[in-house]
Scaffold this motif. Structure first.
Motif, PDB file in Angstrom:
ATOM      1  N   ARG A  85     100.391  52.468  19.735  1.00  0.00           N
ATOM      2  CA  ARG A  85     100.062  51.986  21.069  1.00  0.00           C
ATOM      3  C   ARG A  85     100.229  53.077  22.118  1.00  0.00           C
ATOM      4  N   TYR A  86     101.253  53.918  21.984  1.00  0.00           N
ATOM      5  CA  TYR A  86     101.536  54.946  22.982  1.00  0.00           C
ATOM      6  C   TYR A  86     101.420  56.346  22.382  1.00  0.00           C
ATOM      7  N   ALA A  87     100.756  57.251  23.124  1.00  0.00           N
ATOM      8  CA  ALA A  87     100.671  58.661  22.738  1.00  0.00           C
ATOM      9  C   ALA A  87     100.993  59.514  23.960  1.00  0.00           C
ATOM     10  N   LEU A  88     101.891  60.458  23.767  1.00  0.00           N
ATOM     11  CA  LEU A  88     102.319  61.361  24.840  1.00  0.00           C
ATOM     12  C   LEU A  88     101.755  62.744  24.565  1.00  0.00           C
ATOM     13  N   SER A  89     101.233  63.407  25.595  1.00  0.00           N
ATOM     14  CA  SER A  89     100.647  64.743  25.438  1.00  0.00           C
ATOM     15  C   SER A  89     101.301  65.719  26.399  1.00  0.00           C
ATOM     16  N   ASN A  90     101.764  66.854  25.866  1.00  0.00           N
ATOM     17  CA  ASN A  90     102.474  67.866  26.653  1.00  0.00           C
ATOM     18  C   ASN A  90     101.594  69.052  27.006  1.00  0.00           C
ATOM     19  N   SER A  91     101.749  69.548  28.229  1.00  0.00           N
ATOM     20  CA  SER A  91     101.082  70.781  28.673  1.00  0.00           C
ATOM     21  C   SER A  91     102.077  71.574  29.514  1.00  0.00           C
ATOM     22  N   PHE A  92     102.480  72.738  29.004  1.00  0.00           N
ATOM     23  CA  PHE A  92     103.485  73.558  29.677  1.00  0.00           C
ATOM     24  C   PHE A  92     102.893  74.930  29.960  1.00  0.00           C
ATOM     25  N   ALA A  93     102.967  75.358  31.227  1.00  0.00           N
ATOM     26  CA  ALA A  93     102.187  76.514  31.654  1.00  0.00           C
ATOM     27  C   ALA A  93     103.045  77.614  32.272  1.00  0.00           C
ATOM     28  N   PHE A  94     102.412  78.783  32.453  1.00  0.00           N
ATOM     29  CA  PHE A  94     103.039  79.892  33.167  1.00  0.00           C
ATOM     30  C   PHE A  94     103.608  79.397  34.495  1.00  0.00           C
ATOM     31  N   GLY A  95     104.684  80.007  34.918  1.00  0.00           N
ATOM     32  CA  GLY A  95     105.283  79.667  36.197  1.00  0.00           C
ATOM     33  C   GLY A  95     106.052  78.359  36.175  1.00  0.00           C
ATOM     34  N   GLY A  96     106.227  77.770  34.980  1.00  0.00           N
ATOM     35  CA  GLY A  96     106.944  76.504  34.890  1.00  0.00           C
ATOM     36  C   GLY A  96     106.144  75.322  35.380  1.00  0.00           C
ATOM     37  N   ASN A  97     104.808  75.431  35.329  1.00  0.00           N
ATOM     38  CA  ASN A  97     103.936  74.320  35.742  1.00  0.00           C
ATOM     39  C   ASN A  97     103.770  73.349  34.579  1.00  0.00           C
ATOM     40  N   ASN A  98     104.651  72.394  34.498  1.00  0.00           N
ATOM     41  CA  ASN A  98     104.696  71.483  33.360  1.00  0.00           C
ATOM     42  C   ASN A  98     104.044  70.145  33.686  1.00  0.00           C
ATOM     43  N   ALA A  99     103.379  69.563  32.689  1.00  0.00           N
ATOM     44  CA  ALA A  99     102.766  68.248  32.861  1.00  0.00           C
ATOM     45  C   ALA A  99     102.822  67.491  31.551  1.00  0.00           C
TER      46      ALA A  99
END
Length: 396
Positions: A373-387
């Motif tokens: 039912r639930y899926a989590l997706s990570n995106s972690f970027a230069f400069g600590g721009n995390n989502a």
């Protein structure tokens, strides 16, 4: 756990996707669930040094009829993604006024590849070609292109926070709907291969000369790829919902992640909190998983700090390469496929997890199928721009 009826409805349409796995969702899904890589070996951007690249090899729309300022590979990728999104776009345009439809695109390259070609053609002293337009490389160009192609006039802008750009574009689309500024948003991202990105990561000694091995004890860097992925985002119930978003900016270093993973942890925590979702309810986690020593170490620590028992997880960058500004939307599309088809993308590496990292439940082919039912997706970027984005399959 149940979700309160007061939560914000934010439906994600069937996505339009083009990446190194193809431009047909059935073909892409088969590669994801079987763990088939879409990498090709090339020295196109690093003469004399062969590298695995996630290159798009399918036919792209012709640009001969486009204005010069729109002629970029990024826009060709977006044009194909829009074609694949047409079944969702057609009814949208029939019921919503153009000024109520917004566009948010994440990118980190825009048309810089065309600038590279123009400079190469000009040489050291020669003038730039008559066909060159600086507007090609402006970061807002892809959003303007999509708005122009669709004939919409709502808010249209681009976000560029490196590798979290298109994840943040989807978060921004959710806020535009919640604020009442739009009744629908075309959101996603695009990035194309070019010398700047490939050689930039090579200069950081972050490139692997073999297919990357996320979370392996033998990992030694990333592969670079290209892609475009778009959704129609609407405030409708049902289907696949963007149930929660989380964002943080830890600003630890210009390129390196914060070693303790606290910024990544905060983004994931926020995504779950906005959806009123307990960590144990997450059925699948799409890891950022670049295959670099520092990123994988940080992410493993962040995941095991948030989750008492980590959910089944995988990094799909071993299949597509790291598509940079397009990665957040592309991997959200993979989560959309996972929830729709009730299968998890396989984690592809050499089968030797790093014993020095906290344990992660990496998905194997025989465990791909599962009720989710639930899926989590990570995106972690230069400069600590995390989502982090939490997708939910609405129960009937």
């Amino acid at each position: 756990m149940s979700v309160p009826s007061s939560r914000q409805a934010c439906r994600l349409s069937r996505p339009g996707v083009v990446c190194s796995l193809g431009d047909d969702l059935d073909v892409i899904a088969e590669a994801l669930f079987q763990g088939r890589r879409g990498l090709t070996i090339s020295d196109a951007f690093t003469p004399g040094r062969d590298l695995p690249l996630g290159s798009v090899t399918c036919s792209l729309p012709d640009w001969d009829s486009w204005p010069f300022e729109q002629r970029s590979r990024n826009n060709r990728l977006l044009a194909l993604a829009l074609q694949r999104l047409e079944d969702s776009l057609a009814p949208l345009r029939e019921r919503i006024a153009p000024e109520r439809i917004g566009v948010v695109i994440g990118t980190s390259t825009s048309g810089i590849g065309e600038t590279e070609s123009a400079i190469a053609a000009a040489g050291h002293d020669g003038p730039l070609p008559d066909t060159f337009r600086y507007a090609n490389q402006e970061l807002g160009a892809p959003a303007r292109f999509v708005a122009d192609r669709l004939g919409v006039s709502g808010p249209a802008y681009a976000l560029s926070t490196a590798c979290s750009s298109s994840a943040r574009a989807l978060a921004s689309a959710r806020r535009l709907l919640a604020s009442g500024a739009c009744d629908a948003v075309i959101a996603g991202g695009a990035d194309s291969l070019c010398r700047l990105t490939v050689n930039g990561f090579a200069s950081l000694e972050a490139i692997s000369e073999r297919p990357c091995l996320p979370f392996s004890e033998h990992r030694d860097g990333i592969n670079i790829g290209e892609a475009a992925a778009l959704f129609v985002v609407t405030p409708d119930e049902g289907g696949i919902q963007l149930a929660g978003v989380g964002e943080s900016s830890d600003a630890y270093h210009i390129s390196a992640p914060r070693p303790d993973g606290s910024g990544a942890h905060e983004a994931m925590r926020q995504a779950l909190a906005t959806a009123h979702c307990a960590p144990e309810a997450v059925d699948y986690l799409n890891l950022h998983g670049t295959g670099t020593p520092h990123n994988d170490s940080m992410e493993a620590r962040a995941v095991t700090t948030l989750f008492e028992t980590p959910p089944p997880c995988s990094s799909t960058k071993g299949l597509t390469g790291h598509t940079l500004g397009a990665a957040g939307a592309l991997e959200a599309a993979f989560c959309w496929l996972a929830l729709t088809r009730q299968q998890r993308p396989v984690h592809v590496f050499d089968g030797h997890p790093d014993p020095e990292l906290p344990w992660l439940d990496l998905v194997t082919p025989e465990r791909a199928a599962s009720r989710m039912r639930y899926a989590l997706s990570n995106s972690f970027a230069f400069g600590g721009n995390n989502a982090a984005l939490l997708l939910m399959r609405e129960e009937a």
